[in-house]
Design a protein around this motif. Structure first.
Motif, PDB file in Angstrom:
ATOM      1  N   ASP A  49       0.843  -1.192   0.000  1.00 32.78           N
ATOM      2  CA  ASP A  49       0.000   0.000   0.000  1.00 32.78           C
ATOM      3  C   ASP A  49       0.878   1.241   0.000  1.00 32.78           C
ATOM      4  OD1 ASP A  49      -2.294  -1.435   0.023  1.00 32.78           O
ATOM      5  OD2 ASP A  49      -2.604  -1.333   2.186  1.00 32.78           O
ATOM      6  N   GLU A  50       0.449   2.225  -0.769  1.00 34.11           N
ATOM      7  CA  GLU A  50       1.201   3.476  -0.807  1.00 34.11           C
ATOM      8  C   GLU A  50       1.153   4.138   0.567  1.00 34.11           C
ATOM      9  OE1 GLU A  50       1.253   7.763  -3.185  1.00 34.11           O
ATOM     10  OE2 GLU A  50      -0.118   6.161  -3.817  1.00 34.11           O
ATOM     11  N   ALA A  51       2.325   4.373   1.119  1.00 40.72           N
ATOM     12  CA  ALA A  51       2.399   4.986   2.448  1.00 40.72           C
ATOM     13  C   ALA A  51       2.296   6.503   2.323  1.00 40.72           C
ATOM     14  CB  ALA A  51       3.712   4.602   3.122  1.00 40.72           C
ATOM     15  N   PHE A  52       1.746   7.126   3.386  1.00 46.35           N
ATOM     16  CA  PHE A  52       1.650   8.590   3.368  1.00 46.35           C
ATOM     17  C   PHE A  52       2.939   9.192   3.938  1.00 46.35           C
ATOM     18  CE2 PHE A  52       0.912  12.438   5.881  1.00 46.35           C
ATOM     19  CZ  PHE A  52       0.584  13.303   4.855  1.00 46.35           C
ATOM     20  N   TYR A  53       3.514  10.095   3.196  1.00 44.04           N
ATOM     21  CA  TYR A  53       4.678  10.852   3.644  1.00 44.04           C
ATOM     22  C   TYR A  53       4.385  12.331   3.450  1.00 44.04           C
ATOM     23  CZ  TYR A  53       7.077   6.343   3.288  1.00 44.04           C
ATOM     24  OH  TYR A  53       7.433   5.039   3.430  1.00 44.04           O
ATOM     25  N   GLU A  54       4.553  13.092   4.506  1.00 46.04           N
ATOM     26  CA  GLU A  54       4.352  14.529   4.382  1.00 46.04           C
ATOM     27  C   GLU A  54       5.460  15.116   3.511  1.00 46.04           C
ATOM     28  OE1 GLU A  54       2.379  17.061   3.998  1.00 46.04           O
ATOM     29  OE2 GLU A  54       1.504  16.564   5.954  1.00 46.04           O
ATOM     30  N   SER A  55       5.125  16.138   2.742  1.00 46.50           N
ATOM     31  CA  SER A  55       6.127  16.744   1.856  1.00 46.50           C
ATOM     32  C   SER A  55       7.187  17.469   2.689  1.00 46.50           C
ATOM     33  CB  SER A  55       5.458  17.738   0.907  1.00 46.50           C
ATOM     34  OG  SER A  55       4.978  18.852   1.634  1.00 46.50           O
ATOM     35  N   PRO A  56       8.424  17.480   2.224  1.00 48.59           N
ATOM     36  CA  PRO A  56       9.502  18.162   2.960  1.00 48.59           C
ATOM     37  C   PRO A  56       9.186  19.633   3.237  1.00 48.59           C
ATOM     38  CG  PRO A  56      10.404  16.797   1.211  1.00 48.59           C
ATOM     39  CD  PRO A  56       8.930  16.816   1.012  1.00 48.59           C
ATOM     40  N   GLN A  57       8.519  20.303   2.271  1.00 48.28           N
ATOM     41  CA  GLN A  57       8.193  21.718   2.447  1.00 48.28           C
ATOM     42  C   GLN A  57       7.282  21.927   3.657  1.00 48.28           C
ATOM     43  OE1 GLN A  57       6.400  23.531  -0.976  1.00 48.28           O
ATOM     44  NE2 GLN A  57       6.173  25.542  -0.010  1.00 48.28           N
ATOM     45  N   VAL A  58       6.235  21.056   3.778  1.00 50.42           N
ATOM     46  CA  VAL A  58       5.311  21.162   4.908  1.00 50.42           C
ATOM     47  C   VAL A  58       6.039  20.865   6.213  1.00 50.42           C
ATOM     48  CG1 VAL A  58       3.273  20.155   5.999  1.00 50.42           C
ATOM     49  CG2 VAL A  58       3.265  20.653   3.545  1.00 50.42           C
ATOM     50  N   THR A  59       6.913  19.879   6.188  1.00 48.05           N
ATOM     51  CA  THR A  59       7.681  19.532   7.391  1.00 48.05           C
ATOM     52  C   THR A  59       8.542  20.699   7.849  1.00 48.05           C
ATOM     53  OG1 THR A  59       7.744  17.206   6.715  1.00 48.05           O
ATOM     54  CG2 THR A  59       9.364  17.906   8.358  1.00 48.05           C
ATOM     55  N   MET A  60       9.204  21.371   6.882  1.00 46.21           N
ATOM     56  CA  MET A  60      10.048  22.506   7.226  1.00 46.21           C
ATOM     57  C   MET A  60       9.202  23.665   7.770  1.00 46.21           C
ATOM     58  SD  MET A  60      13.040  21.444   6.770  1.00 46.21           S
ATOM     59  CE  MET A  60      13.863  22.999   7.088  1.00 46.21           C
ATOM     60  N   GLU A  61       8.026  23.908   7.153  1.00 50.25           N
ATOM     61  CA  GLU A  61       7.134  24.974   7.640  1.00 50.25           C
ATOM     62  C   GLU A  61       6.698  24.697   9.077  1.00 50.25           C
ATOM     63  OE1 GLU A  61       3.970  25.067   4.835  1.00 50.25           O
ATOM     64  OE2 GLU A  61       5.129  26.115   3.286  1.00 50.25           O
ATOM     65  N   ARG A  62       6.420  23.429   9.386  1.00 51.64           N
ATOM     66  CA  ARG A  62       5.999  23.068  10.742  1.00 51.64           C
ATOM     67  C   ARG A  62       7.154  23.241  11.735  1.00 51.64           C
ATOM     68  NH1 ARG A  62       2.309  17.681   9.438  1.00 51.64           N
ATOM     69  NH2 ARG A  62       0.571  18.815   8.482  1.00 51.64           N
ATOM     70  N   LEU A  63       8.348  22.916  11.312  1.00 51.02           N
ATOM     71  CA  LEU A  63       9.509  23.112  12.174  1.00 51.02           C
ATOM     72  C   LEU A  63       9.690  24.592  12.510  1.00 51.02           C
ATOM     73  CD1 LEU A  63      12.138  20.625  10.648  1.00 51.02           C
ATOM     74  CD2 LEU A  63      11.155  20.553  12.956  1.00 51.02           C
ATOM     75  N   LEU A  64       9.509  25.436  11.470  1.00 53.35           N
ATOM     76  CA  LEU A  64       9.627  26.880  11.697  1.00 53.35           C
ATOM     77  C   LEU A  64       8.541  27.369  12.651  1.00 53.35           C
ATOM     78  CD1 LEU A  64      10.476  28.085   8.064  1.00 53.35           C
ATOM     79  CD2 LEU A  64      11.999  28.119  10.063  1.00 53.35           C
ATOM     80  N   LYS A  65       7.336  26.826  12.458  1.00 46.91           N
ATOM     81  CA  LYS A  65       6.230  27.226  13.326  1.00 46.91           C
ATOM     82  C   LYS A  65       6.494  26.783  14.767  1.00 46.91           C
ATOM     83  CE  LYS A  65       2.073  27.260  11.701  1.00 46.91           C
ATOM     84  NZ  LYS A  65       0.723  26.908  11.218  1.00 46.91           N
ATOM     85  N   LEU A  66       6.996  25.550  14.945  1.00 44.57           N
ATOM     86  CA  LEU A  66       7.325  25.064  16.281  1.00 44.57           C
ATOM     87  C   LEU A  66       8.428  25.909  16.912  1.00 44.57           C
ATOM     88  CD1 LEU A  66       7.293  21.186  15.732  1.00 44.57           C
ATOM     89  CD2 LEU A  66       5.742  22.479  17.206  1.00 44.57           C
ATOM     90  N   GLU A  67       9.401  26.284  16.080  1.00 41.61           N
ATOM     91  CA  GLU A  67      10.502  27.109  16.581  1.00 41.61           C
ATOM     92  C   GLU A  67       9.982  28.474  17.027  1.00 41.61           C
ATOM     93  OE1 GLU A  67      14.796  28.851  15.009  1.00 41.61           O
ATOM     94  OE2 GLU A  67      13.880  27.134  13.992  1.00 41.61           O
ATOM     95  N   HIS A  68       9.044  29.008  16.234  1.00 38.66           N
ATOM     96  CA  HIS A  68       8.456  30.307  16.581  1.00 38.66           C
ATOM     97  C   HIS A  68       7.689  30.220  17.898  1.00 38.66           C
ATOM     98  CE1 HIS A  68       6.589  34.208  16.181  1.00 38.66           C
ATOM     99  NE2 HIS A  68       5.373  33.631  16.280  1.00 38.66           N
TER     100      HIS A  68
END
Length: 564
Positions: free
Chosen positions: A529-548
């Motif tokens: 089954d095709e696994a779900f992977y979040e896109s790197p761009q979204v992951t980086m945006e979330r990291l920035l948001k968490l950092e903020h």
């Protein structure tokens, strides 16, 4: 195997009584138990024949003198019963086999070792309480297997029995005929030969008035019936103590083979010279045994010490041209990289016809062994063009040490697939059904990916939301519920897809290119089954948001410090 806890408890009690009566050698306890069990089952069989004669309104001709029967002496006083069994019943038992049979040969030196009258009656009453005639299984072999497990010897010397449902599967797949010479080269309790005999009888019996199968063989010709009794079945075992040979011979006789041919012989040794003597071989050879190099038969690879490999060479030697075999092997035989492993696989494929490989789950032989095994089905001679594989995942029992019955069972599907493997119409229908299932499940899998993406987003939003914000939590719970419902909707479709993919064909060229590797896992195509992977761009945006968020919380903490 013996799974009923009540039966186990009663057997434990019998074991304790025999031990406490002075039978300190565990094999003596097993042997004496087997004799009494044999006498009980002879009496049950005589009762059954008498009832059948009455139902058919025919005269009943006893096969055992009434005074020798279990039901006659079991009600004697203890001292009288012991004397009767010791002086009359047991001497008769030594000669009960037909002339020249293995039963006659190995029972000549059998000893009745129960010396206490109370022990005899108590053990016999416990055997009566087992209600063996009411059990829908070959309990004698199960009881023997269970007793061996108490010796803690089964896992070391390979004396545990092959599960009956696996034996029956193998027998049905090899399809023995009344005129076949059928053998087991390491027979143990002779379970394979008993089931082969019953299979032939059932295939050549008219159903009863209710349409149920019978084991009477009324459709057999006289010469076929005679052949089955005197020549069809041959078994060997190298149990020097003769206990196994006596038990196996008793087992064959109890199932209607009046002239058992069960011989004391190490079939891998120089003393066994048979060639092309069998049409069918059914067996589960010892897995971990090693042979003394000096005693290996010179027709076998003398440099090889592994018994599981030597037995495969031996089977090819004793099978006549066109003969069939179903044999259990440990998985190491399928993929072992040594020259000896590759040599026997090449020999079976290049010089004979490898018909099928049934890969079995590792729990089939628990609790005695956890090794993964497979059934090899091949024909002596012929040409291998392609090989049928089946990857069994369930055998109808739990795959833990308890081995309790479960609903999941691939064996009926294995037998059906094996029977119809060359039927192009059946194959086409399966392929069509597989295509329909894939088309039906495809949009559900697409929806699943969307839901996974949304659950992933909401999980993050819920993690960073203020404590009093309920909206993201409620939205997450709603989507998780929808995802669970979707999985429930997909489960039966995916299960049917998996079932249809359990069997597959592999060409000889494919196997040859992989050093004759016969592992089902190497060739079975599994659609992941095709696994779900979040896109790197979204992951980086979330990291920035968490950092903020973390930065804001740090500033807030600093403001508290400054105020103080």
């Amino acid at each position: 195997m013996l799974t009923d806890p009540e039966l186990k408890s009663k057997v434990d009690t019998i074991w304790d009584r025999l031990w406490s009566s002075g039978l300190s050698n565990p094999m003596d306890s097993i042997e004496q138990f087997s004799y009494l069990l044999f006498l009980k089952r002879l009496d049950d069989a005589e009762n059954k024949r008498e009832k059948q004669a009455k139902l058919r309104k025919k005269e009943f001709t006893p096969q055992i003198d009434s005074e020798l029967r279990w039901s006659h002496w079991i009600n004697f006083k203890a001292d009288q019963a012991l004397k009767h069994v010791r002086d009359k019943v047991f001497p008769w038992l030594r000669t009960a086999g037909t002339e020249g049979s293995s039963f006659e040969r190995y029972m000549q030196n059998a000893e009745f070792k129960i010396s206490k009258a109370g022990t005899l009656i108590e053990v016999c009453n416990l055997i009566d309480a087992l209600k063996i005639s009411e059990q829908n299984q070959d309990v004698q072999g199960d009881l023997y297997e269970y007793l061996l497990s108490k010796l803690n010897a089964a896992g070391r010397n390979g004396q545990f029995r092959t599960p009956r449902h696996i034996i029956k599967m193998m027998v049905q797949m090899v399809d023995p005929k009344p005129q076949d010479r059928i053998g087991d080269l390491a027979a143990g309790t002779c379970g394979f030969l008993v089931n082969a005999f019953e299979y032939i009888l059932q295939q050549h019996s008219e159903p009863d008035e209710r349409g149920n199968p019978q084991l009477i063989g009324d459709l057999l010709r006289d010469e076929e019936r005679e052949f089955l009794q005197t020549e069809a079945f041959t078994a060997y075992d190298n149990d020097a103590g003769m206990t196994m040979l006596r038990i196996g011979s008793m087992n064959l006789m109890l199932h209607g083979i009046k002239h058992p041919r069960f011989f004391y012989q190490d079939t891998l040794s120089k003393g066994f010279q048979d060639e092309k003597s069998l049409d069918v071989v059914l067996m589960n050879p010892p897995f971990k045994g090693k042979m003394d190099e000096s005693d290996i038969n010179p027709t076998l690879p003398t440099k090889c010490k592994k018994t599981e490999l030597l037995f495969l060479h031996l089977i090819l030697r004793v099978l006549d041209m066109g003969g069939r075999c179903a044999v259990i092997v440990p998985d190491g035989v399928l993929f072992g990289s040594s020259n000896q492993h590759q040599e026997i696989r090449k020999k079976i494929i290049e010089e004979n016809r490898l018909d099928g490989v049934v890969s079995m789950p590792s729990g089939v032989f628990k609790p005695y062994a956890g090794v993964s095994t497979a059934v090899l089905l091949f024909t002596r001679g012929g040409t291998t063009d392609r090989i049928w594989f089946y990857n069994m995942e369930h055998d109808g029992f739990s795959l833990d040490d308890k081995r309790q019955p479960v609903a999941e069972n691939d064996i009926p599907d294995i037998l059906n697939c094996w029977k119809t493997r060359f039927d192009e119409e059946v194959t086409a229908k399966k392929e069509q059904r597989l295509a329909e299932l894939k088309a039906e499940i495809a949009p559900l899998k697409a929806e699943r990916l969307k839901l996974l993406k949304e659950v992933n987003r909401l999980t993050f939003e819920n993690a960073i939301a203020p404590a009093d914000d309920e909206s993201s939590r409620l939205a997450l719970e709603t989507d998780q519920t929808l995802l669970n419902q979707l999985h429930e909707q997909m489960a039966p479709l995916q299960a049917e897809i998996n079932q249809l993919n359990r069997q597959f064909w592999v060409t000889k060229a494919q196997v040859k290119s992989n050093k004759y590797d016969l592992s089902a896992s190497r060739y079975r195509q599994i659609e992941q089954d095709e696994a779900f992977y979040e896109s790197p761009q979204v992951t980086m945006e979330r990291l920035l948001k968490l950092e903020h968020i973390m930065e804001m919380e740090v500033w807030e903490l600093m403001s508290f410090i400054d105020e103080k």
